[in-house]
Design a protein around this motif. Structure first.
Motif, mmCIF file in Angstrom:
data_model
loop_
_atom_site.group_PDB
_atom_site.id
_atom_site.type_symbol
_atom_site.label_atom_id
_atom_site.label_comp_id
_atom_site.label_asym_id
_atom_site.label_seq_id
_atom_site.Cartn_x
_atom_site.Cartn_y
_atom_site.Cartn_z
ATOM 1 N N SER A 70 0.852 -1.191 0.000
ATOM 2 C CA SER A 70 0.000 0.000 0.000
ATOM 3 C C SER A 70 0.885 1.237 0.000
ATOM 4 C CB SER A 70 -0.889 0.015 1.248
ATOM 5 O OG SER A 70 -0.113 0.310 2.410
ATOM 6 N N SER A 159 -1.881 2.264 -3.987
ATOM 7 C CA SER A 159 -1.575 3.406 -3.121
ATOM 8 C C SER A 159 -2.746 3.852 -2.255
ATOM 9 C CB SER A 159 -1.055 4.574 -3.951
ATOM 10 O OG SER A 159 -2.011 4.951 -4.914
ATOM 11 N N ASP A 160 -3.972 3.629 -2.702
ATOM 12 C CA ASP A 160 -5.134 4.083 -1.932
ATOM 13 C C ASP A 160 -5.859 2.953 -1.201
ATOM 14 O OD1 ASP A 160 -6.202 2.867 -4.198
ATOM 15 O OD2 ASP A 160 -7.815 4.331 -4.413
ATOM 16 N N ARG A 185 -16.700 3.620 1.354
ATOM 17 C CA ARG A 185 -16.243 3.407 -0.026
ATOM 18 C C ARG A 185 -17.125 2.357 -0.714
ATOM 19 N NH1 ARG A 185 -9.928 2.675 -1.293
ATOM 20 N NH2 ARG A 185 -9.973 4.935 -1.018
#
Length: 189
Positions: A70, A159-160, A185
């Motif tokens: 991540s 990355s998110d 989300r």
């Protein structure tokens, strides 16, 4: 919910007992499973929460050996992963300054492991246990890095990605917030 009832309810679960758990590292527990593992597998650390897409990304990626990374989490117990320009594993460390080149991300604790990689990890571990008279060896920062020198291990960085490890009360409070973000989300998608 009694522990034994859980395993009777899920007949596809095989328990592997590590009688030296208190004196060993994560690789010794994984090493004890070598008679029960007969193919490629996902290695999932048990103290994690994460978005469902983490598993989809791993399963859909064609790489035989893959580490999920991540972006920066600021969680306080990060394991940084160093990779080469081809996104192959070079090193891992909790101390960022020990890594030489590009840090590809933070280790999530979800890995795709081929039979060849597992065999190389177990061979390295067996030698280590005999030579050092110690069972304290971690699967990720020690055995996987060593095995990755002969069996390539790719890394993929999301990355998110929303995820959290839960080792203590601070991590637990962070995990509650991460769970809220994951739910939000999911609801938005």
């Amino acid at each position: 919910f009694p522990y034994t009832t859980l395993f009777r309810s899920f007949v596809l679960i095989t328990r592997i007992h590590n009688p030296a758990y208190a004196e060993s590292g994560s690789m010794y527990s994984l090493y004890l499973a070598r008679e029960s593992i007969h193919g490629a597998f996902l290695l999932l650390e048990s103290d994690l929460i994460y978005e469902q897409r983490a598993l989809s990304i791993m399963l859909e990626n064609p790489a035989e050996n893959l580490l999920l990374l991540s972006g920066e989490t600021g969680a306080g117990d990060e394991v940084y992963v160093e990779a080469d320009k081809d996104r192959r594993l070079l090193a891992m460390s909790k101390r960022r300054e020990r890594l030489q080149t590009g840090i590809a991300g933070e280790l999530v604790g979800i890995s795709k492991v081929s039979p060849a990689l597992y065999e190389a990890m177990c061979a390295y571990a067996g030698d280590y246990f005999r030579e050092n008279n110690s069972l304290h060896l971690d699967y990720e920062t020690d055995a996987m890095v060593a095995a990755g020198r002969t069996v390539p291990v790719q890394v993929i960085t999301v990355s998110d990605l929303l995820w959290s490890e839960i080792d203590d009360a601070v991590h637990y409070r962070r995990a509650i917030e991460i769970d809220r973000l994951i739910r939000a989300r999911d609801a938005a998608n």
